[in-house]
Design an enzyme around this catalytic site. Structure first.
Site, PDB file in Angstrom:
ATOM      1  N   LYS A   1     100.651  30.355  27.323  1.00  0.00           N
ATOM      2  CA  LYS A   1     102.030  31.142  26.522  1.00  0.00           C
ATOM      3  C   LYS A   1     101.262  32.448  26.056  1.00  0.00           C
ATOM      4  O   LYS A   1     101.797  32.697  24.331  1.00  0.00           O
ATOM      5  CB  LYS A   1     102.468  30.280  24.775  1.00  0.00           C
ATOM      6  CG  LYS A   1     103.333  28.956  25.131  1.00  0.00           C
ATOM      7  CD  LYS A   1     103.367  28.220  24.171  1.00  0.00           C
ATOM      8  CE  LYS A   1     102.286  27.570  23.089  1.00  0.00           C
ATOM      9  NZ  LYS A   1     102.314  26.519  22.404  1.00  0.00           N
TER      10      LYS A   1
ATOM     11  N   ASP B   1     101.868  20.175  18.561  1.00  0.00           N
ATOM     12  CA  ASP B   1     102.535  19.736  17.993  1.00  0.00           C
ATOM     13  C   ASP B   1     103.242  19.469  17.907  1.00  0.00           C
ATOM     14  O   ASP B   1     104.108  18.592  17.390  1.00  0.00           O
ATOM     15  CB  ASP B   1     103.457  21.404  18.318  1.00  0.00           C
ATOM     16  CG  ASP B   1     103.182  22.129  19.628  1.00  0.00           C
ATOM     17  OD1 ASP B   1     102.769  20.981  20.343  1.00  0.00           O
ATOM     18  OD2 ASP B   1     104.020  23.576  19.436  1.00  0.00           O
TER      19      ASP B   1
HETATM   20  C1  BGC Z   1     101.197  23.978  25.488  1.00  0.00           C
HETATM   21  C2  BGC Z   1     101.215  22.419  24.310  1.00  0.00           C
HETATM   22  C3  BGC Z   1     102.202  23.390  23.849  1.00  0.00           C
HETATM   23  C4  BGC Z   1     103.494  23.735  23.493  1.00  0.00           C
HETATM   24  C5  BGC Z   1     104.512  23.414  23.344  1.00  0.00           C
HETATM   25  C6  BGC Z   1     102.287  24.642  25.616  1.00  0.00           C
HETATM   26  O1  BGC Z   1     102.386  25.673  26.423  1.00  0.00           O
HETATM   27  O2  BGC Z   1      99.922  23.526  26.850  1.00  0.00           O
HETATM   28  O3  BGC Z   1     100.059  22.174  23.851  1.00  0.00           O
HETATM   29  O4  BGC Z   1     102.889  21.289  23.497  1.00  0.00           O
HETATM   30  O5  BGC Z   1     103.374  24.472  24.689  1.00  0.00           O
HETATM   31  O6  BGC Z   1     103.878  24.097  21.827  1.00  0.00           O
END
Ligand code: BGC
Length: 473
Positions: free
Chosen positions: A154, A190
């Site tokens: 992200k 989360d």
């Molecule tokens: C992460 C996860 C997270 C999800 C939602 C993903 O990019 O790898 O760990 O739960 O985003 O936030």
């Protein structure tokens, strides 16, 4: 005109049979991720969380929670008692863009500083409260308070954190300051926080799902199937469970989704900061949907099917079409008005046909996202049903994330599709409020309850021992 446009959009269409096929592939990947000898190379990581119980409603106490997973992070003071989890106070802190790709030390110093400011302002300095830390990135959890970051996602890419224990980095940053301290730490994803916070209201909540900046889900798996965790032997007939963080965003990283990837998905991946990683997430989540739409708009304009063949500087700039525009354009009542404004702000001149086509594109991209999520969620509910040898499963999913919450018909489409893909499951959806923060406090609270129960158990074993001793004497 519209038929020509449809031809370009065909590559995004996923009929029911295709979704069933995708769900079957994910099912195999789940097994690979859980397997003792296969998990190292699995695209879907299926990470053990060491959360082995959901709330039973008796948890209580005061907790701090930290929630890091997007461009903001939050600090919360949460009070849990018999009938509620109350946010006493919370504070948002921004994470500047440079910090998202700076050094890990800078990031954790910043977090420790914001937490310190909060603790100070709330007069909590002397209390060393237990802390729930929601860290929404894939982590190999060793224990509830030891968690190694596998990789950033992200848009984060801080140096010196991948391969390190995130709890340790946080504690070190707090100690570097030396002006306050925290109690025991529980680290959660989360999705787990979302499941746990909903689980307080509805004890059949055993799945957590996020469709926001990123996407992911967790669920309660039978411990006997979690072959990759050593030292947690299950006796015959015992129904012990552990929450598994699937990290389904990584589905397709081994090429399993090649047949449904479009040229636009490939471009989004190529230009991302982590090419080849989180293929499924890049087709679904808020960080990427707007960019997919932008690429389609550019293509159709170049093909002279939009805006009289005239692009604009803004349209040709990556990242300018935000994912929230999709929701605004697809709104039932104000959609047309919103579309006009958004296109004008991007320097584009549109007529009525353009407005219609732009909406069609947004609808196609958001609908594919909802259908893919549905296929993945169906894999989970079907798995839970088979695990428990049930003809019919009734279960609850706790959900959070801006795409799910804010898009006008995403949740409806997702729910309809899951019901078609998992007809033997009766699924209730609860949108979690402040889920990941409250949930982190809940995980900490449940861990404390379990520790207390096992201490009481030991004490009562102790009393028996004393009795025996007395008899021996
Ligand atoms: C992460 C996860 C997270 C999800 C939602 C993903 O990019 O790898 O760990 O739960 O985003 O936030």
């Amino acid at each position: 005109m519209e038929t020509k446009v449809q031809k370009y959009l065909e590559c995004f269409h996923l009929p029911l049979e295709k979704l069933q096929e995708i769900s079957a592939r994910l099912k195999k990947d789940f097994n690979r991720g859980l397997g003792k000898h296969t998990h190292h190379r699995a695209a879907v990581k299926m990470l053990p969380t060491f959360v082995t119980a959901t709330p039973d409603g008796t948890e209580k106490g005061d907790f701090l929670a930290l929630d890091l997973g997007g461009t903001n992070f939050r600090v919360l003071h949460i009070r849990v008692n018999e009938d509620e989890q109350r946010v006493m106070k919370s504070q948002n802190c921004a994470i500047p863009q440079e910090m998202m790709v700076g050094t890990g030390e800078q990031l954790f110093d910043h977090i420790a500083a914001c937490l310190g400011e909060f603790v100070n302002s709330q007069d909590l300095k002397g209390q060393t409260l237990p802390l729930g830390f929601t860290f929404s990135f894939p982590c190999e959890q060793k224990e509830i308070d030891k968690s190694i970051l596998i990789r950033w996602t992200k848009g984060f890419n801080c140096s010196g954190v991948e391969g390190e224990d995130v709890v340790k980095l946080l504690k070190e940053a707090i100690h570097r300051r030396g002006d306050y301290d925290i109690g025991s730490v529980a680290m959660v994803n989360d999705t787990v926080g979302t499941m746990m916070s909903c689980g307080y209201k509805d004890q059949s909540c055993e799945i957590g799902m996020i469709i926001g900046t990123g996407t992911n889900a967790c669920y309660m798996e039978e411990l006997k199937n979690v072959k990759r965790v050593e030292g947690m032997e299950v006796k015959e007939g015992e129904n012990r469970r552990m929450c598994i963080n699937t990290e389904w965003g990584g589905f397709g990283d081994d090429g399993a989704l090649k047949d449904i990837l479009t040229e636009y998905d490939e471009e989004v991946d190529r230009t991302s900061i982590n090419p080849g990683i989180h293929t499924f997430e890049k087709m679904i989540s808020g960080m990427y949907l707007g960019e997919i739409v932008r690429l389609v708009l550019v293509k159709l304009t170049q093909e002279k099917l939009l805006f009289n063949g005239e692009t604009s500087k803004a349209l040709l700039t990556p990242g300018t079409f935000e994912t929230r525009f999709i929701s605004e354009i697809e709104k039932e009542d104000k959609g047309v008005e919103n579309t006009k404004k958004i296109l004008a702000d991007l320097g584009l001149t549109s007529n009525a046909v353009d407005l219609h086509i732009v909406r069609l594109i947004c609808d196609t991209i958001s609908s594919r996202s909802a259908r893919l999520c549905a296929a993945a969620l169906a894999t989970i509910v079907n798995r839970i049903r088979v695990n428990r040898k049930l003809d019919h499963l009734k279960t609850t999913v706790g959900v959070d994330g801006a795409v799910y919450r804010k898009h006008p018909n995403f949740s409806e489409e997702l729910q309809d599709m899951v019901r078609r893909l998992a007809p033997q499951c009766d699924i209730n959806f609860i949108v979690s409020e402040d889920g990941s923060g409250k949930g982190a406090a809940m995980v900490t609270a449940v861990a404390q309850r379990l520790a207390l129960q096992s201490r009481l158990l030991e004490d009562s074993d102790g009393e028996d021992d004393d009795d025996e001793e007395e008899e021996d004497n």
